[in-house]
Structure formats: structure tokens, C-alpha cells
Motif scaffolding. Sequence first.
Motif, short mmCIF file in Angstrom:
data_model
loop_
_atom_site.label_atom_id
_atom_site.label_comp_id
_atom_site.label_asym_id
_atom_site.label_seq_id
_atom_site.Cartn_x
_atom_site.Cartn_y
_atom_site.Cartn_z
N ASP A 44 0.78 -1.24 0.00
CA ASP A 44 0.00 0.00 0.00
C ASP A 44 0.82 1.29 0.00
N ILE A 45 2.07 1.23 0.40
CA ILE A 45 2.82 2.45 0.68
C ILE A 45 2.96 3.36 -0.55
N ALA A 46 3.18 2.78 -1.72
CA ALA A 46 3.35 3.60 -2.92
C ALA A 46 2.07 4.37 -3.25
N ALA A 47 0.94 3.69 -3.19
CA ALA A 47 -0.34 4.34 -3.50
C ALA A 47 -0.64 5.46 -2.51
N ASP A 71 10.09 -6.46 4.23
CA ASP A 71 9.75 -6.60 2.81
C ASP A 71 10.39 -5.44 2.03
N LYS A 72 9.78 -5.02 0.95
CA LYS A 72 10.38 -4.00 0.09
C LYS A 72 9.90 -2.58 0.42
N THR A 73 9.30 -2.40 1.59
CA THR A 73 8.79 -1.08 1.95
C THR A 73 9.89 -0.02 1.88
N ALA A 123 0.12 4.28 6.70
CA ALA A 123 0.77 3.97 5.42
C ALA A 123 -0.17 3.33 4.41
N ASP A 124 -1.45 3.16 4.77
CA ASP A 124 -2.39 2.52 3.85
C ASP A 124 -3.64 3.37 3.61
#
Length: 375
Positions: A44-47, A71-73, A123-124
Motif C-alpha cells: 500500500d505504501i506507494a499508492a 519486505d520492500k517497503t 501507510a495505507d
Amino acid sequence: MFWAVILIDYMIGFRSITKLEKVESERIGERISVILAAKDEEKDIAATIQSLLAQRHVDCEIIAVNDRSNDKTGDIIQKLADEHTNVTGVDISTLPEGWLGKNHALHQGFQHATGRYILFTDADIQFTQDAIAKACTVMERESVDHITAAPELHAKTFWLSGLISFFLLGFGYLKRPWAANKDQAKSGMGIGAFNLLSRDCYEKIGGHEAIRLRPDDDLELGNRVKRLGFKQRLVTALYDLSVEWYPSLPSALRGFEKNAFAGLNYSVLLAFTAVLGVFLSQVVPFLLIFISPLEIQIISALNIVLLFCLYALTIHNLTRFSLWYIFGLPLFAMLFIYMLIRALVLTWVRGGIEWRGSRYSLKELKRHSKNSEED
């Protein structure tokens, strides 16, 4: 009589809450520092950051804190920081003793903030283009120090939707969130999805350091705002903010473990009263209407009608769910009782809470809660 009084309170209270979708946003001259903590939020972080980058009528700097993600956060945050000058990535690799992870992450994010207004969010969360400008407009028009906004809560299943709506019903009559809009009232409100404060207010209430071991950090932040004499407003933002509360019912049950005992002030007596109170007032009337004498059936029917009215008001004002959910009230009440008992028993058996890979003792949490309230 009790539910009739509560119904009147609900009707008056909801009228005092501004709906953000009805606010015309104005150009905000002050810089807003948006701080969010992200742990394992690669989905969700990118959105979320993109929706913040799209904000209009405001000068926003975005401070995204990667809190020990597996993860890739962190990589996603760094990529966005490289592409946008108003995005700052902060990386945390260790959690110091005496802190909850999210509280520590938000505290560290604040160290990089330069704005006069500070917005703490998750973050979401998805923001519409004018969400922050609208909230700042309300803040400046009403000359308040803190705005907190209730978002639209998504849920994928019938049971999860029912649990959310029932939780909001109980939260309404226990906490009376609209009291936050009364300047003379001492009760405050804070919602993690959107807590917007002036820098001066945030610093004078002690920031997140003052609530470093509070699992209910968002609510306690709002309580401190009111206790220390600052002005606050609760608004709804069902069409400007949205979030998936939990992806599934099991994840909601696990999530509730963190806040259940804190929300009851770590009191066994209050926990027992809450469980018994919900069962007697919101389950028993549905049983008595079938198995009791006529006069008791009439009283039970009146109770049920009043409960349905309260539930309908809650769903209409705090969610975008169908009003048909009111007919599931006794089932959702039983589910809530199970969730509360489960959370309290696990907290008691474990001697504390386990959250995002860390364990916090009940003794330590209770001591900090007492100390923060005394401060």
C-alpha cells in the motif's frame, strides 16, 4: 429510558460533526509536514504516497518512516524519495527499549519535519486531492489546534463489516466522540488515519514521547490535546479518506489484541462490566422478546427499536455500509463479545501484548499509562 437518552445524544452529537466532503477547500499558505510510519507495507505504501503527492492547494512535505520492515517497503520509499524532492525517507533498524514501534517511528519522523502543521497518518490511507486542504481550511476557519478525521473503512466480508459498524456503535456511546467539538469538554478524540496538529500544540503536549508506550496512541494524543487546554475538532471524511480496516476477520481479531485492554484502562473490573453490559443490553432483549411475558416483550421490543435507530445513525454517519446491517445487531454483538474476551484473556495470559514482532509487559504498559495521565 437509557437508550432513549443515548439516542437523543447521538442525534445532537452527529449534527455537531462537520462532513469534510461539504467543505470548500482554500489555498493554505503554511507548510504541512505529513508523517507516516510503515512496517511491511509494500502493498500500500506507494499508492498512499502518490495520493499525498497529488494534494492540491497545499505545500506538503512527506516524511515516510520505514520501521524495521522485512519486505520492500524501504526500497519503495527510497525510490519515491529519489524521484520527488518533497519526499523524505527515514529508515529505522532498531527499536529502543521503552517504546512502541509506531510511536517511535512517528517521533523520529517529526525530527525531520519543517512545517507549521503536522499531519500524522497511516501507510495505507488513500487521500482525495483536496483532503488535506479541506481539513486545514476547517482548522484555520475555526481557529483550532487539532483536527482528526474519521475515514471510510473498507471491509471485504459481511462479518467484518458488521464488526466494524458494531464497534463504532459501542465506541459512540462509551466515548461520545462528538464531545471533542465542545471546547469546554475535557474528553478528546484522535484517529490514527488523520491527526493534524499545529507544531506548537504537538510540542506542548509532549509529542509521541509522552505516549511512547500507549497502544492507543492516536486516541491518547487527542486526549492530551484537550486535557492541556487546546482546541480540537472531529470531522468525518468518508468521501475524502479511505482505508481497509483489516483484510480479514482473523486479522481484525489479532489487531484488537493490541488495543482492547488499553481502551479499558487496563481494568479487569471495567473489562468484565463491558462484556456483561453488551450482553445484557444488546443481546438479551432479542431473547426476551420470544420467551418472556407480554409486558417484558413490549419493553424488549422498545429496546430493540431504539437500538436499531442508534445503529442506523452510526452506520449512516460513520460508514458507507448498507443500513440493512442493523438487523444483524445481536449477531455482531456476540462476535464483539467474543473478540473482547479473546483479546483480554490473551493479554492476561501472556502478561502483556505482542505486536509487530515485539513484546510489551502489562506491568510496563499500565505504569506508563498511569504516568502519562498524571503528567
